[in-house]
Design an enzyme around this catalytic site. Structure first.
Site, PDB file in Angstrom:
ATOM      1  N   ARG A  39      44.218  47.987  37.678  1.00 49.56           N
ATOM      2  CA  ARG A  39      43.010  47.287  38.135  1.00 49.56           C
ATOM      3  C   ARG A  39      41.920  47.272  37.060  1.00 49.56           C
ATOM      4  O   ARG A  39      41.066  46.385  37.061  1.00 49.56           O
ATOM      5  CB  ARG A  39      42.479  47.935  39.405  1.00 49.56           C
ATOM      6  CG  ARG A  39      43.288  47.531  40.630  1.00 49.56           C
ATOM      7  CD  ARG A  39      42.780  48.197  41.869  1.00 49.56           C
ATOM      8  NE  ARG A  39      43.224  47.498  43.058  1.00 49.56           N
ATOM      9  CZ  ARG A  39      42.993  47.920  44.299  1.00 49.56           C
ATOM     10  NH1 ARG A  39      42.334  49.029  44.504  1.00 49.56           N
ATOM     11  NH2 ARG A  39      43.412  47.217  45.324  1.00 49.56           N
ATOM     12  N   LYS A 201      54.997  50.536  57.405  1.00 48.64           N
ATOM     13  CA  LYS A 201      54.608  50.255  58.783  1.00 48.64           C
ATOM     14  C   LYS A 201      54.683  48.783  59.140  1.00 48.64           C
ATOM     15  O   LYS A 201      54.043  47.949  58.494  1.00 48.64           O
ATOM     16  CB  LYS A 201      53.173  50.711  58.988  1.00 48.64           C
ATOM     17  CG  LYS A 201      52.999  52.196  59.042  1.00 48.64           C
ATOM     18  CD  LYS A 201      51.602  52.425  59.481  1.00 48.64           C
ATOM     19  CE  LYS A 201      51.156  53.821  59.610  1.00 48.64           C
ATOM     20  NZ  LYS A 201      49.684  53.793  59.624  1.00 48.64           N
ATOM     21  N   GLY A 354      48.916  46.505  45.762  1.00 53.12           N
ATOM     22  CA  GLY A 354      49.199  47.812  46.327  1.00 53.12           C
ATOM     23  C   GLY A 354      50.464  48.459  45.796  1.00 53.12           C
ATOM     24  O   GLY A 354      50.708  48.509  44.588  1.00 53.12           O
ATOM     25  N   GLY A 378      45.252  44.923  50.527  1.00 54.83           N
ATOM     26  CA  GLY A 378      44.694  44.420  51.787  1.00 54.83           C
ATOM     27  C   GLY A 378      44.228  42.979  51.668  1.00 54.83           C
ATOM     28  O   GLY A 378      44.472  42.163  52.561  1.00 54.83           O
TER      29      GLY A 378
END
Ligand code: 3PG
Ligand code: MG
Length: 399
Positions: A39, A201, A354, A378
């Site tokens: 990043r 998830k 991510g 996100g």
């Protein structure tokens, strides 16, 4: 959305919102060490351009979730040091409370980094006036605002949205590139449009699956979320991750995919282990034959080939979420296979931030062989969900 080329920055002070929320680990001497500086690297085109143009730069960003408290472990000191190395200059780290004289003394080309803005509770406050008060303090430091923290454009926070309304603004190179790539994919993807979803998830990805199922040609499911799909098909999953609450929703997705003619591909085999550990006993089993007491930790070799074949002839491939526990060597093969298949494909290939972006770097797959590796986890998911991202919408307000 204005770009950097639309702004007058020479001789002016530019407030840059960056996303330097990088992963950190404890170093040998107790210091904090950056484990992936992707990043920071991604912000360099904007920062280099602004310096060349003779702007003075003030960067605002967050690290972790400090919740309005000063948390020493979440200081941006390691980021200031790494950014200084990459820009070959001194980056001055200063708390907002002490910033006015430091910024006033800064010269064109200088880089001032404000300490973790989430040390100030107003940054993430739900009370608009509190955010606006912080935004006014930030705006007072600069003449112009540049939004370049793509990873945070899905947040309605003082340094992302409120401050953008107080100054002439534009998207930095990174935000412009990310918004262009994701906007293009959502508007008019080259087909077949293939999306690969993984990660632990399924509950994190329900919105994404729901939106994408109306847009994609193929949906490939791996990672921890695959076991809830298997359960929805009536198979046993041993001790694998399972979100029983979501089995019905997932069954609905399976039905919707078949009604719409979307090819929904689930793993046909798995690497299972008798414990969640790198030195566990392992075996490869078919998807409908996970033994009791064993947990799936990676997609198996036949699945890797199957997924690679569905990636090979795609027009667009978007990937979010690892296929297995790639941090442990015995369970990295599935993630590596998907990364390699994408790298070999001539499709437009996008990695959605991510963990998958980190996996590509950790597994040492050449980053240049992907069209785009997003810096936003996100944020890229919300793009794929079809949501409006507040940090981008604000840039259109006075465009
Ligand atoms: C991220 O890493 O997801 C971004 O920096 C945003 O951070 P947040 O999820 O804590 O808002
Ligand atoms: Mg996040």
């Amino acid at each position: 959305m204005k770009s950097l080329d639309d702004l007058q920055v020479a001789g002016r002070t530019v407030l840059v919102r960056a996303d330097f929320n990088v992963p950190l680990a404890d170093g040998p001497d107790g210091s904090r060490v950056i484990t992936d500086d992707g990043r920071i690297q991604a912000a360099l085109p904007t920062l280099a351009f602004l310096r060349e143009q003779g702007a003075t730069i003030v960067i605002v960003c967050h690290l972790g979730r400090a919740k309005g408290e000063v948390v020493p472990a979440l200081s941006l000191a390691p980021v200031a040091a790494r950014l200084g190395e990459l820009l070959d200059t001194t980056v001055t780290l200063v708390p907002l409370a002490d910033a006015v004289p430091v910024v006033a003394a800064a010269q064109p080309g200088d880089v001032v980094l404000l300490e973790n803005i989430r040390f100030d509770a107003r940054e993430t406050s739900k009370v608009t006036e509190e955010r606006q008060a912080l935004a006014a303090e930030l705006a007072a430091l600069a003449d112009v605002y540049v939004s370049d923290g793509f990873g945070v454009v899905h947040r309605n926070q003082a340094s992302v949205t409120d401050v953008a309304r107080l100054l002439p603004n534009a998207a930095g190179r990174l935000v412009h590139k990310e918004a262009t790539v994701f906007g293009g994919i959502m508007a008019d993807p080259a087909r077949p449009f293939v999306v690969i979803l993984g990660g632990s998830k399924v509950s994190d990805k329900l919105g994404v699956i729901g939106n994408l199922i109306t847009r994609v040609d193929r949906l490939l499911i791996g990672g921890g979320m695959a076991y809830t799909f298997l359960a929805a098909q009536g198979h046993g999953v041993g001790t694998s991750l399972l979100e029983a609450d979501h089995i019905d929703t997932v069954r609905g997705f399976i039905e919707q995919a078949s009604e719409r003619g979307v090819e929904l591909l689930l793993p046909v085999d798995f690497v299972v282990a008798d414990a969640f550990a790198a030195d566990a006993a392992t075996q490869v089993v078919d998807a409908d034959a996970i033994p009791d007491g064993w947990m799936g930790l990676d997609i198996g070799p036949r699945t890797r080939e199957l997924f690679a074949s569905r990636i090979a002839d795609a027009g667009t491939v978007v990937w979010n979420g690892p296929m297995g526990v790639f941090e442990m060597e015995p369970f990295a093969g599935g993630t590596l296979a998907v990364a390699r298949a994408m790298a070999d494909s001539s499709a437009l290939t996008v990695i959605g931030g991510g963990d998958s972006a980190a996996a590509v770097r950790i597994l040492d797959v050449d980053e240049d062989r992907f069209t785009h590796i997003s810096t936003g986890g996100g944020a890229s998911l919300e793009f794929l969900e079809g949501k409006t991202l507040p940090g981008l919408a604000v840039l259109e307000e006075n465009a």
